[in-house]
Design a protein around this motif. Sequence first.
Motif, mmCIF file in Angstrom:
data_model
loop_
_atom_site.group_PDB
_atom_site.id
_atom_site.type_symbol
_atom_site.label_atom_id
_atom_site.label_comp_id
_atom_site.label_asym_id
_atom_site.label_seq_id
_atom_site.Cartn_x
_atom_site.Cartn_y
_atom_site.Cartn_z
ATOM 1 N N MET A 69 7.185 -2.234 -0.864
ATOM 2 C CA MET A 69 5.889 -1.342 -1.608
ATOM 3 C C MET A 69 5.543 -0.175 -0.869
ATOM 4 N N PRO A 126 3.661 -0.471 3.073
ATOM 5 C CA PRO A 126 2.635 -1.580 2.901
ATOM 6 C C PRO A 126 2.206 -2.440 4.091
ATOM 7 N N ASP A 165 5.910 2.472 -5.018
ATOM 8 C CA ASP A 165 6.982 1.245 -5.125
ATOM 9 C C ASP A 165 7.984 1.797 -5.789
ATOM 10 N N GLY A 210 -1.363 0.787 -11.716
ATOM 11 C CA GLY A 210 -1.252 -0.264 -10.581
ATOM 12 C C GLY A 210 -1.968 0.055 -9.453
ATOM 13 N N THR A 211 -3.279 0.881 -9.743
ATOM 14 C CA THR A 211 -3.862 1.095 -8.602
ATOM 15 C C THR A 211 -5.625 0.603 -9.028
ATOM 16 N N ASP A 253 -5.484 -7.197 -8.685
ATOM 17 C CA ASP A 253 -3.843 -7.195 -7.867
ATOM 18 C C ASP A 253 -3.256 -5.990 -7.714
ATOM 19 N N ARG A 271 -1.323 -2.610 -6.528
ATOM 20 C CA ARG A 271 -0.187 -2.338 -5.476
ATOM 21 C C ARG A 271 -0.764 -1.102 -4.640
ATOM 22 N N ARG A 295 -0.175 -4.619 1.215
ATOM 23 C CA ARG A 295 -0.193 -3.518 0.222
ATOM 24 C C ARG A 295 -0.581 -2.303 0.699
#
Length: 350
Positions: free
Chosen positions: A1, A22, A57, A76-77, A151, A153, A183
């Motif tokens: 990621m 990550p 990612d 995804g943030t 959760d 990323r 992450r």
Amino acid sequence: MSFELAAEVAARGFAVSLALEPGEPLAVLGPTGAGKSTLLSVAARLLRPDAGRAVLDGRTLFDLPGGAWLAPHRRGTALLAQEPLLFPHLSVLENVAFGPRSAGADRHSARDTARRWLAEVEALELAGRRPAELSGGQAQRVAVARALAADPRLLLLDEPMSALDVDAAPMLRRLLKRVLADRCAIIITHDVLDALLLADRAVVLEAGRIIEEGPVRRVLERPRSRFAAGLAGLNLLTGTITGDGILAADGPGAITVTGTADPGAEPGLAGIAVFRPAEVSVFREAVHGSPRNTFAVTVTDLEPHAGHIRIHAGSLYADITAAAAAELEVAPGAGLYFSVKAAAVGIFPA
């Protein structure tokens, strides 16, 4: 990621490019108006830049001006702002369960996830309350749990400890340090402790540009910008590197400051001299002797600092005892001499 961002916002004079791996949290430092909030808004896709590209990612979040622009709910943030921004009509449990539910989890599993993260931030007993029934510190802990329950990323943190109670901050730092290990994260902070404990790398923003970057400890111990030096509590003078120091162009005038040169400090390059206020001796008269630098200064302010008195003299600082300050009759407007041994001065390329 991984996360890569390059963006320009012309109206704000903002042009920044950075990349994250990550488990490599990035601390973003800088004065008010430097562009820190703009960076977070662009990364969260709350502000559409004029041009740029972001990839998380391997997934393109935006490619402007003419390409992709992924909708915020698919980003995804998670953004943890300075204000908790909890939904007032939902209980604490439902606030934290909102992220998993938005991602498609059923009510039962979303609530299980919410309870787990509320327990992590030591707020499980608040699950049934509404936001209006929480203190500021409690609400911020719930906001942390809500961000982590999604959760993400990419985790975006804006002064994450600013509203926390003193007792809660160490616990949250330990939790975030563990969570950020796998992450990507961008952390806006003015707190040296947060930068040291939560981040591996740091960038310093000024006027919408990155002017300094590197491992956090290097940025704080060997700052290249006045803001980073001030954050670390260091004196910094800029000028041109000479054979034995720098010809300082600011501070107490155009004088040569001698010190210990970094291997990359070559004569003729722009350079900085850095030294700690605690290394500065203060006198009424100019002193000489072992290799030292002496500056004639005028006191501009005084403040208590870590059991000492910090003397402000323009852009320079010295820390002395209260007894020494009384003996020297230090007061705003007084003319003094700051003296620091050459061995205590580091010379670095700017």
